[in-house]
Design an enzyme around this catalytic site. Sequence first.
Site, PDB file in Angstrom:
ATOM      1  N   TYR A  93       0.848  -1.613  -0.323  1.00  0.00           N
ATOM      2  CA  TYR A  93       0.416  -0.254   0.062  1.00  0.00           C
ATOM      3  C   TYR A  93       0.426   0.894  -0.262  1.00  0.00           C
ATOM      4  O   TYR A  93       1.637   1.294   0.194  1.00  0.00           O
ATOM      5  CB  TYR A  93      -1.187   0.177   1.032  1.00  0.00           C
ATOM      6  CG  TYR A  93       0.200   0.372   2.636  1.00  0.00           C
ATOM      7  CD1 TYR A  93       0.516  -0.598   3.115  1.00  0.00           C
ATOM      8  CD2 TYR A  93      -0.486   1.779   3.166  1.00  0.00           C
ATOM      9  CE1 TYR A  93       1.187  -0.078   4.499  1.00  0.00           C
ATOM     10  CE2 TYR A  93       0.090   2.156   4.141  1.00  0.00           C
ATOM     11  CZ  TYR A  93       0.702   1.140   4.886  1.00  0.00           C
ATOM     12  OH  TYR A  93       1.486   1.920   5.968  1.00  0.00           O
ATOM     13  N   ARG A  99       7.781   3.538  -4.860  1.00  0.00           N
ATOM     14  CA  ARG A  99       8.325   2.616  -4.111  1.00  0.00           C
ATOM     15  C   ARG A  99       7.213   1.584  -3.829  1.00  0.00           C
ATOM     16  O   ARG A  99       7.222   0.422  -3.462  1.00  0.00           O
ATOM     17  CB  ARG A  99       8.440   3.063  -2.368  1.00  0.00           C
ATOM     18  CG  ARG A  99       8.304   2.754  -1.016  1.00  0.00           C
ATOM     19  CD  ARG A  99       8.830   3.468   0.111  1.00  0.00           C
ATOM     20  NE  ARG A  99       7.147   3.841   0.119  1.00  0.00           N
ATOM     21  CZ  ARG A  99       6.524   4.834   0.855  1.00  0.00           C
ATOM     22  NH1 ARG A  99       7.577   4.806   2.140  1.00  0.00           N
ATOM     23  NH2 ARG A  99       5.816   5.459   1.186  1.00  0.00           N
ATOM     24  N   ARG A 139      -8.491 -21.125   1.056  1.00  0.00           N
ATOM     25  CA  ARG A 139      -7.243 -19.932   1.367  1.00  0.00           C
ATOM     26  C   ARG A 139      -6.253 -21.252   0.922  1.00  0.00           C
ATOM     27  O   ARG A 139      -5.852 -22.639   1.532  1.00  0.00           O
ATOM     28  CB  ARG A 139      -7.874 -20.057   2.898  1.00  0.00           C
ATOM     29  CG  ARG A 139      -6.950 -19.552   3.889  1.00  0.00           C
ATOM     30  CD  ARG A 139      -7.272 -19.534   4.876  1.00  0.00           C
ATOM     31  NE  ARG A 139      -6.425 -19.105   5.568  1.00  0.00           N
ATOM     32  CZ  ARG A 139      -5.826 -19.932   6.651  1.00  0.00           C
ATOM     33  NH1 ARG A 139      -4.981 -20.639   6.021  1.00  0.00           N
ATOM     34  NH2 ARG A 139      -3.767 -19.075   7.528  1.00  0.00           N
ATOM     35  N   HIS A 178      -1.435 -20.978   1.373  1.00  0.00           N
ATOM     36  CA  HIS A 178      -0.615 -19.856   1.190  1.00  0.00           C
ATOM     37  C   HIS A 178       0.240 -19.418  -0.164  1.00  0.00           C
ATOM     38  O   HIS A 178       0.708 -18.320   0.215  1.00  0.00           O
ATOM     39  CB  HIS A 178       0.707 -20.076   2.135  1.00  0.00           C
ATOM     40  CG  HIS A 178      -0.017 -20.544   3.874  1.00  0.00           C
ATOM     41  ND1 HIS A 178      -1.015 -20.895   4.343  1.00  0.00           N
ATOM     42  CD2 HIS A 178       0.792 -19.737   5.222  1.00  0.00           C
ATOM     43  CE1 HIS A 178      -1.848 -20.659   5.713  1.00  0.00           C
ATOM     44  NE2 HIS A 178      -0.560 -20.099   5.791  1.00  0.00           N
ATOM     45  N   LYS A 188       6.731  -1.664   2.112  1.00  0.00           N
ATOM     46  CA  LYS A 188       5.471  -1.070   2.686  1.00  0.00           C
ATOM     47  C   LYS A 188       4.266  -2.223   3.077  1.00  0.00           C
ATOM     48  O   LYS A 188       3.094  -2.402   1.543  1.00  0.00           O
ATOM     49  CB  LYS A 188       5.194  -0.356   1.902  1.00  0.00           C
ATOM     50  CG  LYS A 188       3.738   1.007   3.309  1.00  0.00           C
ATOM     51  CD  LYS A 188       4.527   2.404   2.532  1.00  0.00           C
ATOM     52  CE  LYS A 188       2.974   3.058   3.194  1.00  0.00           C
ATOM     53  NZ  LYS A 188       3.660   3.207   4.625  1.00  0.00           N
ATOM     54  N   GLU A 204      12.705   3.190  13.679  1.00  0.00           N
ATOM     55  CA  GLU A 204      11.729   3.825  13.850  1.00  0.00           C
ATOM     56  C   GLU A 204      10.276   4.423  14.467  1.00  0.00           C
ATOM     57  O   GLU A 204      10.046   3.623  15.277  1.00  0.00           O
ATOM     58  CB  GLU A 204      11.024   4.148  12.460  1.00  0.00           C
ATOM     59  CG  GLU A 204      10.963   2.438  11.550  1.00  0.00           C
ATOM     60  CD  GLU A 204       9.760   2.483  10.387  1.00  0.00           C
ATOM     61  OE1 GLU A 204      10.002   3.293   9.577  1.00  0.00           O
ATOM     62  OE2 GLU A 204       9.342   0.761   9.951  1.00  0.00           O
ATOM     63  N   LEU A 216      10.857   1.619   7.262  1.00  0.00           N
ATOM     64  CA  LEU A 216      10.645   1.768   5.865  1.00  0.00           C
ATOM     65  C   LEU A 216      11.893   2.890   5.033  1.00  0.00           C
ATOM     66  O   LEU A 216      11.386   4.277   5.853  1.00  0.00           O
ATOM     67  CB  LEU A 216       8.921   2.137   6.039  1.00  0.00           C
ATOM     68  CG  LEU A 216       8.189   2.531   4.849  1.00  0.00           C
ATOM     69  CD1 LEU A 216       7.831   1.214   4.270  1.00  0.00           C
ATOM     70  CD2 LEU A 216       7.049   3.302   4.748  1.00  0.00           C
TER      71      LEU A 216
HETATM   72  N1  PDD Z   1       2.873   5.282   7.212  1.00  0.00           N
HETATM   73  N2  PDD Z   1       7.354   4.180   8.379  1.00  0.00           N
HETATM   74  C1  PDD Z   1       6.359   3.413   8.824  1.00  0.00           C
HETATM   75  C2  PDD Z   1       6.066   2.753   9.701  1.00  0.00           C
HETATM   76  C3  PDD Z   1       5.155   4.085   8.130  1.00  0.00           C
HETATM   77  O1  PDD Z   1       3.966   3.684   8.857  1.00  0.00           O
HETATM   78  C4  PDD Z   1       5.023   5.165   7.193  1.00  0.00           C
HETATM   79  C5  PDD Z   1       3.769   6.031   7.024  1.00  0.00           C
HETATM   80  C6  PDD Z   1       6.440   5.763   7.276  1.00  0.00           C
HETATM   81  C7  PDD Z   1       6.960   7.661   6.924  1.00  0.00           C
HETATM   82  O2  PDD Z   1       6.595   7.212   5.601  1.00  0.00           O
HETATM   83  P1  PDD Z   1       6.170   8.176   4.433  1.00  0.00           P
HETATM   84  O3  PDD Z   1       6.905   9.586   4.763  1.00  0.00           O
HETATM   85  O4  PDD Z   1       6.597   7.767   2.886  1.00  0.00           O
HETATM   86  O5  PDD Z   1       4.622   8.568   4.897  1.00  0.00           O
HETATM   87  C8  PDD Z   1       7.651   5.327   8.331  1.00  0.00           C
HETATM   88  C9  PDD Z   1       1.925   6.021   6.196  1.00  0.00           C
HETATM   89  C10 PDD Z   1       1.562   7.108   6.617  1.00  0.00           C
HETATM   90  C11 PDD Z   1       0.733   4.911   6.980  1.00  0.00           C
HETATM   91  O6  PDD Z   1       0.982   3.880   7.512  1.00  0.00           O
HETATM   92  O7  PDD Z   1      -1.062   5.688   7.075  1.00  0.00           O
END
Ligand code: PDD
Length: 288
Positions: A32, A51, A102, A104, A151, A184, A208
């Site tokens: 996503y 990305r 279902r 895997h 992501k 993070e 991320l």
């Molecule tokens: N979150 N780290 C994580 C784990 C994240 O889920 C996000 C973003 C970021 C920041 O990434 P970016 O600058 O590209 O938004 C870092 C989004 C906004 C969410 O899950 O809603």
Amino acid sequence: MDTAYLNGEYLPLDQARISPLDRGFLFGDGIYEVIPYYQGKSVGLIPHVQRMLNGLAAIEIQCDKTLDDWVALLDDLIAKNDGANSNLGVYVHVSRGTDTKRYHAYPENVAPTIFCFTFGIKEPEPVDRDTATSYTVTTSEDLRWKRCHIKSTALLGNVMHFQQGHASGNSECLLYNTDDQLTEGSSVNAYIVKDGVVITPIQDNQILPGITRRIIIDSIVADGSIAIEERTVTMQEVRDADEVWISSSSKEIAPIVKIDGVNVGDGKIGPVWEKAFAIYTAAKFSHS
Ligand code: PDD
């Protein structure tokens, strides 16, 4: 009703339907993105789409849309939701698609499910440390998986960490690895400032590769008036920092004034935040 996009069709969001056999629903098997648009102007649209394409390739989801197709689709969806007159985030979700059972293993010849919708986001904060919103966070050992650079829509680890912060009245939870190094936050990247230098953890599989992070680093380097380093940050350094920030597409650069109930520096938003946020604000629409 907001207009959403589902598998080639624009429709009211509350009419969008998918099968419970969708692998996104069953396994969190998808990728996503969240992309901000302010008054119709996107921030980091190309890197966000890139990305997502990297994430799809990493988990071998075949999707025939090119970068240009995505840009056209997302700009179109923003226009259909009156994006020129509002601040909107667009959520983009590509799952591996709907199987007949279902099981895997990745199924063959299944078309991915593509779903996008928009939602209102906050106006940018003022570039003013006396009036900008500040945040407080908790901390926790990072108990997510070892592929945090992807992501993935499988966000339970992130959701549980976010809830830890939320349940105790905080906005986020900062995470550290088994070596007591900052990774993070549950939905944000993280930074410290010490003696005027901005320091953020290295981009590896523990974090991320945030697009906001990229724009922050690139714009600060291009400006040249603040020093910035990508390196390992210990939790002791976090606790001793003059300033701590978090960043994401929805929070931009957000200053943290308390960690686990203890003030960061003097407990007020710092001067380096204000300077960095001004630099970021001037650069964010031109970054691609
Ligand atoms: N979150 N780290 C994580 C784990 C994240 O889920 C996000 C973003 C970021 C920041 O990434 P970016 O600058 O590209 O938004 C870092 C989004 C906004 C969410 O899950 O809603």
